[in-house]
Design a protein around this motif. Structure first.
Motif, PDB file in Angstrom:
ATOM      1  N   ARG A   3       6.755  -5.373  -4.973  1.00 51.15           N
ATOM      2  CA  ARG A   3       8.011  -5.887  -4.441  1.00 51.15           C
ATOM      3  C   ARG A   3       9.190  -5.328  -5.231  1.00 51.15           C
ATOM      4  NH1 ARG A   3       7.416  -8.750  -0.386  1.00 51.15           N
ATOM      5  NH2 ARG A   3       9.674  -8.867  -0.194  1.00 51.15           N
ATOM      6  N   VAL A   4      10.194  -4.844  -4.489  1.00 56.25           N
ATOM      7  CA  VAL A   4      11.394  -4.259  -5.087  1.00 56.25           C
ATOM      8  C   VAL A   4      12.601  -5.101  -4.697  1.00 56.25           C
ATOM      9  CG1 VAL A   4      12.840  -2.206  -5.264  1.00 56.25           C
ATOM     10  CG2 VAL A   4      10.374  -1.957  -4.907  1.00 56.25           C
ATOM     11  N   LEU A  13      23.652   2.145   1.942  1.00 54.05           N
ATOM     12  CA  LEU A  13      22.694   2.548   0.915  1.00 54.05           C
ATOM     13  C   LEU A  13      21.512   1.583   0.887  1.00 54.05           C
ATOM     14  CD1 LEU A  13      21.768   4.355  -1.342  1.00 54.05           C
ATOM     15  CD2 LEU A  13      23.303   3.133  -2.916  1.00 54.05           C
ATOM     16  N   VAL A  14      21.784   0.300   1.038  1.00 49.97           N
ATOM     17  CA  VAL A  14      20.697  -0.687   1.082  1.00 49.97           C
ATOM     18  C   VAL A  14      19.751  -0.360   2.236  1.00 49.97           C
ATOM     19  CG1 VAL A  14      20.125  -3.106   1.521  1.00 49.97           C
ATOM     20  CG2 VAL A  14      22.038  -2.530   0.014  1.00 49.97           C
ATOM     21  N   TYR A  26       6.295  -0.524   0.143  1.00 55.40           N
ATOM     22  CA  TYR A  26       6.886  -1.465  -0.803  1.00 55.40           C
ATOM     23  C   TYR A  26       7.462  -2.642  -0.021  1.00 55.40           C
ATOM     24  CZ  TYR A  26       6.866   2.161  -4.461  1.00 55.40           C
ATOM     25  OH  TYR A  26       6.499   3.116  -5.382  1.00 55.40           O
ATOM     26  N   GLY A  27       7.412  -3.829  -0.624  1.00 60.68           N
ATOM     27  CA  GLY A  27       8.146  -4.957  -0.080  1.00 60.68           C
ATOM     28  C   GLY A  27       9.558  -4.929  -0.632  1.00 60.68           C
ATOM     29  N   VAL A  28      10.554  -5.229   0.199  1.00 65.76           N
ATOM     30  CA  VAL A  28      11.947  -5.084  -0.226  1.00 65.76           C
ATOM     31  C   VAL A  28      12.723  -6.378   0.012  1.00 65.76           C
ATOM     32  CG1 VAL A  28      14.101  -3.803   0.081  1.00 65.76           C
ATOM     33  CG2 VAL A  28      11.900  -2.613   0.306  1.00 65.76           C
ATOM     34  N   GLN A  45      10.285 -13.123  -7.819  1.00 61.14           N
ATOM     35  CA  GLN A  45       9.544 -12.463  -8.915  1.00 61.14           C
ATOM     36  C   GLN A  45       9.197 -11.007  -8.557  1.00 61.14           C
ATOM     37  OE1 GLN A  45       8.388 -14.110 -11.999  1.00 61.14           O
ATOM     38  NE2 GLN A  45       9.938 -15.563 -11.369  1.00 61.14           N
ATOM     39  N   PRO A  46      10.203 -10.163  -8.329  1.00 66.89           N
ATOM     40  CA  PRO A  46       9.917  -8.778  -7.942  1.00 66.89           C
ATOM     41  C   PRO A  46       9.211  -8.011  -9.061  1.00 66.89           C
ATOM     42  CG  PRO A  46      12.231  -9.027  -8.517  1.00 66.89           C
ATOM     43  CD  PRO A  46      11.655 -10.405  -8.490  1.00 66.89           C
TER      44      PRO A  46
END
Length: 227
Positions: A3-4, A13-14, A26-28, A45-46
């Protein structure tokens, strides 16, 4: 799934970061300001944080300090600020890396993978007592370095510098941090001390001291140990 947390107030940009990260599984989560970032970091809790320094409600350095109060999660700064003072401030506050905008997405992803890999490797040796490279080994308990089967004689200052670097593999340690840790706050501007002692360490440990493989200089910023 890794997770990011993306902390950035530029929606374009996001969006670009989220698309690239999600395409690589990846989880974002995204936060447009510092308050949201701190709340999401605690709740989600990334595994790693991508952090812009110029946020609308607080400076990114304060967010780094807030996160470092309770977490060792990797923090990669993404910033248009190119001055060495800004980089050093972020790294001293606890950031793991600093990427200047505009940046290559491939480079960002490579640094992200490296940061995650270091944290994944860490739990396997929570109390590392022996650091081994292809050319020398460092016994942190015995305070001893062995190269080619022989003990390497280090001064207390050389040992202290080496100990800080090898216990933070892959992480850039700023000149200011090293100077304060080894020589004290009053000497935090004496970068010539560092150059002298790092040159001595390289002569004792590196096969080719003028082209170091392990004790790497980041010009104007600090040093990094690559095992």
């Amino acid at each position: 799934m890794t997770r990011v947390l993306v902390v950035e107030d530029d929606p374009q940009l996001v969006r670009a970061l989220a698309l690239n990260l999600q395409a690589r599984k990846y989880g974002v989560d995204a936060a447009p300001d510092g308050a949201t970032a701190l709340r999401l970091a605690a709740a989600r809790q990334p595994d790693v944080v991508l952090l812009d320094l110029g946020l609308p409600d607080m400076d990114g350095v304060d967010i780094i300090k807030g996160l470092r109060g309770w977490s060792r999660m990797p923090i990669l700064v993404l910033s248009a600020r190119q001055g060495s003072d800004e980089k050093v401030a972020a790294l001293d506050a606890g950031a793991d890396d600093y990427i200047t905008k505009p940046f290559s997405m491939n480079e960002l992803l490579a640094r992200l993978r490296a940061a995650v890999r270091r944290t994944e490797d860490a739990p396997l040796v929570p109390e590392t007592t022996l650091v081994e490279t292809a050319d020398f080994s460092v016994d942190l308990l015995a305070k001893k370095v062995v190269r080619d089967g022989r003990d390497v004689r280090l001064t207390p200052t050389e040992w202290h510098l080496l100990e800080i670097l090898v216990t933070n593999p892959g992480r850039l340690i700023t000149q200011k941090h090293l100077l304060q840790e080894v020589w004290g706050v009053s000497q935090s501007s004496k970068t010539n001390y560092l150059r002298v002692y790092m040159a001595q360490l390289r002569r004792k440990l590196e096969t080719d001291p003028s082209h170091p493989r392990y004790l790497i200089t980041e010009p104007g910023m600090g040093y990094r140990f690559e095992g």
